[in-house]
Enzyme design. Structure first.
Site, PDB file in Angstrom:
ATOM      1  N   ASN A   1       0.851  -1.195   0.000  1.00  0.00           N
ATOM      2  CA  ASN A   1       0.000   0.000   0.000  1.00  0.00           C
ATOM      3  C   ASN A   1       0.887   1.245   0.000  1.00  0.00           C
ATOM      4  OD1 ASN A   1      -1.936   1.945   0.381  1.00  0.00           O
ATOM      5  ND2 ASN A   1      -2.190   1.532   2.564  1.00  0.00           N
ATOM      6  N   TRP A   2       0.960   1.893  -1.157  1.00  0.00           N
ATOM      7  CA  TRP A   2       1.844   3.067  -1.280  1.00  0.00           C
ATOM      8  C   TRP A   2       1.210   4.329  -0.679  1.00  0.00           C
ATOM      9  CZ3 TRP A   2       3.930   2.889  -7.050  1.00  0.00           C
ATOM     10  CH2 TRP A   2       4.674   1.725  -7.220  1.00  0.00           C
ATOM     11  N   LYS A   3      -0.028   4.259  -0.294  1.00  0.00           N
ATOM     12  CA  LYS A   3      -0.749   5.437   0.231  1.00  0.00           C
ATOM     13  C   LYS A   3      -0.622   6.591  -0.778  1.00  0.00           C
ATOM     14  CE  LYS A   3       0.473   3.714   4.744  1.00  0.00           C
ATOM     15  NZ  LYS A   3       0.121   3.796   6.127  1.00  0.00           N
ATOM     16  N   HIS A  30      -9.473   1.030   4.873  1.00  0.00           N
ATOM     17  CA  HIS A  30      -8.189   1.296   5.529  1.00  0.00           C
ATOM     18  C   HIS A  30      -8.425   2.268   6.691  1.00  0.00           C
ATOM     19  CE1 HIS A  30      -4.119   2.611   6.280  1.00  0.00           C
ATOM     20  NE2 HIS A  30      -3.715   1.520   5.641  1.00  0.00           N
ATOM     21  N   GLU A  50      -6.825   4.724   7.729  1.00  0.00           N
ATOM     22  CA  GLU A  50      -6.643   6.152   7.425  1.00  0.00           C
ATOM     23  C   GLU A  50      -7.922   6.741   6.827  1.00  0.00           C
ATOM     24  OE1 GLU A  50      -2.990   5.624   5.272  1.00  0.00           O
ATOM     25  OE2 GLU A  50      -1.983   5.197   7.172  1.00  0.00           O
ATOM     26  N   GLU A  63      -5.174  -4.903  10.900  1.00  0.00           N
ATOM     27  CA  GLU A  63      -4.216  -3.812  11.054  1.00  0.00           C
ATOM     28  C   GLU A  63      -4.546  -2.998  12.304  1.00  0.00           C
ATOM     29  OE1 GLU A  63      -2.270  -2.760   7.111  1.00  0.00           O
ATOM     30  OE2 GLU A  63      -4.111  -1.616   7.178  1.00  0.00           O
ATOM     31  N   GLY A  92       2.188   2.765  10.577  1.00  0.00           N
ATOM     32  CA  GLY A  92       3.074   3.906  10.380  1.00  0.00           C
ATOM     33  C   GLY A  92       3.744   4.397  11.655  1.00  0.00           C
ATOM     34  N   SER A 101       3.407  -1.557  10.457  1.00  0.00           N
ATOM     35  CA  SER A 101       4.860  -1.426  10.649  1.00  0.00           C
ATOM     36  C   SER A 101       5.626  -2.704  10.317  1.00  0.00           C
ATOM     37  CB  SER A 101       5.173  -0.949  12.073  1.00  0.00           C
ATOM     38  OG  SER A 101       4.662   0.362  12.262  1.00  0.00           O
ATOM     39  N   GLY A 157       2.851  -1.000   4.328  1.00  0.00           N
ATOM     40  CA  GLY A 157       2.724   0.407   3.933  1.00  0.00           C
ATOM     41  C   GLY A 157       4.085   1.025   3.657  1.00  0.00           C
ATOM     42  N   GLY A 158       4.589   1.771   4.634  1.00  0.00           N
ATOM     43  CA  GLY A 158       5.826   2.539   4.465  1.00  0.00           C
ATOM     44  C   GLY A 158       6.985   1.749   3.869  1.00  0.00           C
TER      45      GLY A 158
HETATM   46  C1  PEP Z   1      -0.812   0.289   5.862  1.00  0.00           C
HETATM   47  O1  PEP Z   1      -0.779   1.343   5.231  1.00  0.00           O
HETATM   48  O2  PEP Z   1      -1.761  -0.481   5.713  1.00  0.00           O
HETATM   49  C2  PEP Z   1       0.271  -0.021   6.775  1.00  0.00           C
HETATM   50  C3  PEP Z   1       0.245  -1.148   7.421  1.00  0.00           C
HETATM   51  O3  PEP Z   1       1.261   0.916   6.904  1.00  0.00           O
HETATM   52  P1  PEP Z   1       2.685   0.710   7.616  1.00  0.00           P
HETATM   53  O4  PEP Z   1       3.259  -0.594   7.099  1.00  0.00           O
HETATM   54  O5  PEP Z   1       3.490   1.884   7.205  1.00  0.00           O
HETATM   55  O6  PEP Z   1       2.454   0.628   9.085  1.00  0.00           O
END
Ligand code: PEP
Length: 263
Positions: free
Chosen positions: A14-16, A101, A103, A173, A179, A219, A240-241
């Site tokens: 997930n590049w957001k 998600h 966010e 999640e 994040g 994370s 994500g990140g």
């Molecule tokens: C996500 O965006 O779903 C996520 C898990 O982000 P991160 O890996 O950065 O915590």
């Protein structure tokens, strides 16, 4: 004994809202492609760039086994819904859509009802869906994770049926882990993923529920991914990140393929 739904692990990147530049998006794909291609027998990978980069990324991925998805969609097919994108529009080049998600739930106020409508629309249009669920930090601290996640799964899958099971993925999640660099203790992730499977069984029946994949997200990085993908009942990770750094994501793919390759 592993009890995953499929033989391959699923890694969803997930590049957001990144990268800001379309050329960088293409560079990122090119940077991760060799590692993903090398692991294709044991790992399924789906990339989720922002909407404007979907087409360019699709062109780079053409002919590869790497899948493509959108980070959200609307529940209607067309009409007066300014700014929205329908699953029917994504169908041409995406295989996947993420819905719910945290966010979107936390920042944009998406409700379980909206998530349920989106999930159903994605499935009706022949795409696969990743439905995200997870408790807030306050819930976790108060020992309410099970209650919150159970309610989210029940409500978010309200319009799904047993027929959808092989195209239905649930990403657990914990919101406090996203994040933040505070990845969840694998034991907590395992217990919650086990609970999710139980709830899904109650909703669509045990046979169909076995085909539903459950991911961990929050994370995840190259150093901790093994502790999740080795868990029984875990079918992979939503990253994500760490998916924005080609070298890091390539390592995540490699570690995952090593775990699955030894099964
Ligand atoms: C996500 O965006 O779903 C996520 C898990 O982000 P991160 O890996 O950065 O915590």
């Amino acid at each position: 004994m592993p009890q995953q739904a499929t033989e391959k692990a699923l890694l969803a990147a997930n590049w957001k809202m990144n990268p800001v530049d379309g050329g960088e998006a293409v560079d990122l794909v090119r940077g991760v492609m060799p590692a993903i291609t090398a692991a294709t027998e044991s790992v399924e990978v789906a990339l989720f760039p922002p909407f404007p980069w979907l087409l360019g990324v699709a062109e780079v991925l053409e002919g590869s086994s790497i899948e493509l998805g959108a980070q959200d969609c609307f529940w209607e097919i067309s009409g007066a819904y300014t700014g929205e994108v329908s699953p029917a529009m994504l169908k041409g080049w995406c295989q996947w859509v993420i819905v719910g998600h945290s966010e979107r739930r936390v920042i944009l106020g998406e409700t379980d009802d909206m998530v349920a409508r989106k999930a159903a629309a994605v499935l009706t249009n022949g795409l696969s869906v990743i439905v995200c669920v997870g408790e807030l930090e306050d819930h976790y601290d108060a020992g309410r994770s099970d209650e919150i996640v159970t309610a989210q799964v029940k409500a978010s899958l309200a319009n799904c049926s047993a027929d959808d099971s092989s195209r239905l993925v649930i990403a657990y999640e914990p919101v406090w882990a996203i994040g933040s660099g505070k990845n969840a203790d694998p034991e907590h992730a395992y217990k919650t993923m086990r609970l999710i499977r139980r709830v899904v069984s109650e909703l669509i029946g045990a046979g169909a529920a076995r085909k539903v994949r459950v991911l961990y997200g929050g994370s995840v990085n190259a150093a901790n991914v093994e502790s999740y993908v080795e868990l029984p009942l875990c079918d992979g990770c939503l990253v994500g990140g760490a998916s924005l750094k080609a070298e890091e994501f390539a390592k995540i793919v490699k570690v995952t393929s090593e775990v699955y390759g030894h099964r």
